[in-house]
Design a protein around this motif. Sequence first.
Motif, PDB file in Angstrom:
ATOM      1  N   LEU A  53      21.058   2.490  -3.910  1.00 22.35           N
ATOM      2  CA  LEU A  53      21.949   2.270  -5.052  1.00 22.35           C
ATOM      3  C   LEU A  53      21.500   1.066  -5.874  1.00 22.35           C
ATOM      4  CD1 LEU A  53      25.433   2.929  -3.406  1.00 22.35           C
ATOM      5  CD2 LEU A  53      24.292   4.364  -5.106  1.00 22.35           C
ATOM      6  N   TYR A  54      21.055   0.018  -5.196  1.00 19.66           N
ATOM      7  CA  TYR A  54      20.540  -1.148  -5.910  1.00 19.66           C
ATOM      8  C   TYR A  54      19.296  -0.791  -6.726  1.00 19.66           C
ATOM      9  CZ  TYR A  54      23.447  -5.116  -4.418  1.00 19.66           C
ATOM     10  OH  TYR A  54      24.468  -6.010  -4.255  1.00 19.66           O
ATOM     11  N   GLN A  57       0.831  -1.208   0.000  1.00 14.92           N
ATOM     12  CA  GLN A  57       0.000   0.000   0.000  1.00 14.92           C
ATOM     13  C   GLN A  57       0.867   1.261   0.000  1.00 14.92           C
ATOM     14  OE1 GLN A  57      -2.371  -1.411   3.482  1.00 14.92           O
ATOM     15  NE2 GLN A  57      -4.146  -0.612   2.341  1.00 14.92           N
ATOM     16  N   ILE A  58       1.945   1.252   0.770  1.00 16.58           N
ATOM     17  CA  ILE A  58       2.838   2.409   0.814  1.00 16.58           C
ATOM     18  C   ILE A  58       3.483   2.630  -0.550  1.00 16.58           C
ATOM     19  CG2 ILE A  58       4.918   3.384   1.853  1.00 16.58           C
ATOM     20  CD1 ILE A  58       4.247   1.748   4.386  1.00 16.58           C
ATOM     21  N   VAL A  59       3.967   1.550  -1.138  1.00 17.04           N
ATOM     22  CA  VAL A  59       4.639   1.653  -2.433  1.00 17.04           C
ATOM     23  C   VAL A  59       3.664   2.131  -3.509  1.00 17.04           C
ATOM     24  CG1 VAL A  59       5.792   0.331  -4.257  1.00 17.04           C
ATOM     25  CG2 VAL A  59       6.392  -0.054  -1.852  1.00 17.04           C
ATOM     26  N   GLU A  60       2.447   1.615  -3.484  1.00 15.49           N
ATOM     27  CA  GLU A  60       1.440   2.053  -4.457  1.00 15.49           C
ATOM     28  C   GLU A  60       1.161   3.539  -4.316  1.00 15.49           C
ATOM     29  OE1 GLU A  60      -3.159   1.080  -5.903  1.00 15.49           O
ATOM     30  OE2 GLU A  60      -2.330   0.088  -4.134  1.00 15.49           O
ATOM     31  N   ARG A  73      13.190  -1.193  -1.442  1.00 13.48           N
ATOM     32  CA  ARG A  73      13.500  -2.185  -2.483  1.00 13.48           C
ATOM     33  C   ARG A  73      12.390  -2.301  -3.516  1.00 13.48           C
ATOM     34  NH1 ARG A  73      15.112  -6.250   2.314  1.00 13.48           N
ATOM     35  NH2 ARG A  73      17.231  -5.460   2.727  1.00 13.48           N
ATOM     36  N   SER A  74      11.184  -1.900  -3.139  1.00 10.79           N
ATOM     37  CA  SER A  74      10.039  -2.009  -4.048  1.00 10.79           C
ATOM     38  C   SER A  74       9.843  -0.763  -4.901  1.00 10.79           C
ATOM     39  CB  SER A  74       8.760  -2.284  -3.239  1.00 10.79           C
ATOM     40  OG  SER A  74       8.861  -3.499  -2.521  1.00 10.79           O
TER      41      SER A  74
END
Length: 307
Positions: free
Chosen positions: A297-298, A211-214, A260-261
């Motif tokens: 960085l990744y 939900q946060i990433v969206e 990471r997402s």
Amino acid sequence: MATLANYPDYSLYANAFGFLRQPLVFNPQGCDADVVITGVPFDMATTGRSGARMGPGAIRQASTNLAWESKKWPWDFSLTKEIKIADCGDLVFDCGDARNMSERLEAHATSLLAEGKTLLTFGGDHFVTLPLLRAHAKQFGEMALVHFDAHTDTYDQGSEFDHGTMFYTAPKEGLIDPHASIQIGIRTEHSDELGFQVVDAATANDWSVEQIVEAIKTRVGDRPVYLTFDIDCLDPAYAPGTGTPVCGGLSTDKILKVIRSLQGINLIGMDVVEVAPAYDHADLTSLAAATIATDLLYVWAANRKAK
């Protein structure tokens, strides 16, 4: 006989000069690095406890705990084989002169961005983000801001050099579009007058990572994104070494999963700020900052791989 030149050092504490043991390049203009790391040992803009000037060195030291992994878990590729990273050390500025620091940092960033390099910067207190935004705006125009913090830093009271006023000033200078920007982890007084979307800490803790990433990706769209991470976004249990800790923050685990997402956003610049190692007895805060920086960085490298 083994020498320093041919004996690999995999220790978790020695020779912590460049971040992730990457080369120190004190004059990075013209070098072949994809990403340049700069430390800014400045904490004159703090409103609470000082000490963030020691942050860049502490983050580098903690990064030795991460450098031994060829492919840092859970990533499936080696960061240093995919991109070239140079650490140019710490910005040099006149001690006690905040304006001089701001002008030199903006000029430093402007010159590197003009060469097509990407910047990862270690504070120092959060004020350092403002001259960085000024430099990035010259290259990319008005940007979206992804801002992790316990404080919105949109306060209109305070001096010209104040680590709580940058994101009040930046929209007024046309550096960022608050209506395309989002702040995560906030748990201090704030208003929606400027138009930022705020995901407060209580909400972020209740929401899933997805939900946060969206929310972040929907908000920023395909705009150029500057990401700034104030380490006090983390709860003091995970990051006690900071100038203005606030209880009720996010866990390191959740933040790393969010970071990471974020693959796919148009990430054009990033910083990690407000690490004040003197308030942390076990380097927890520095290690958290180094890990967040490495995952950023990744993300940047994964975005380039996907193109």
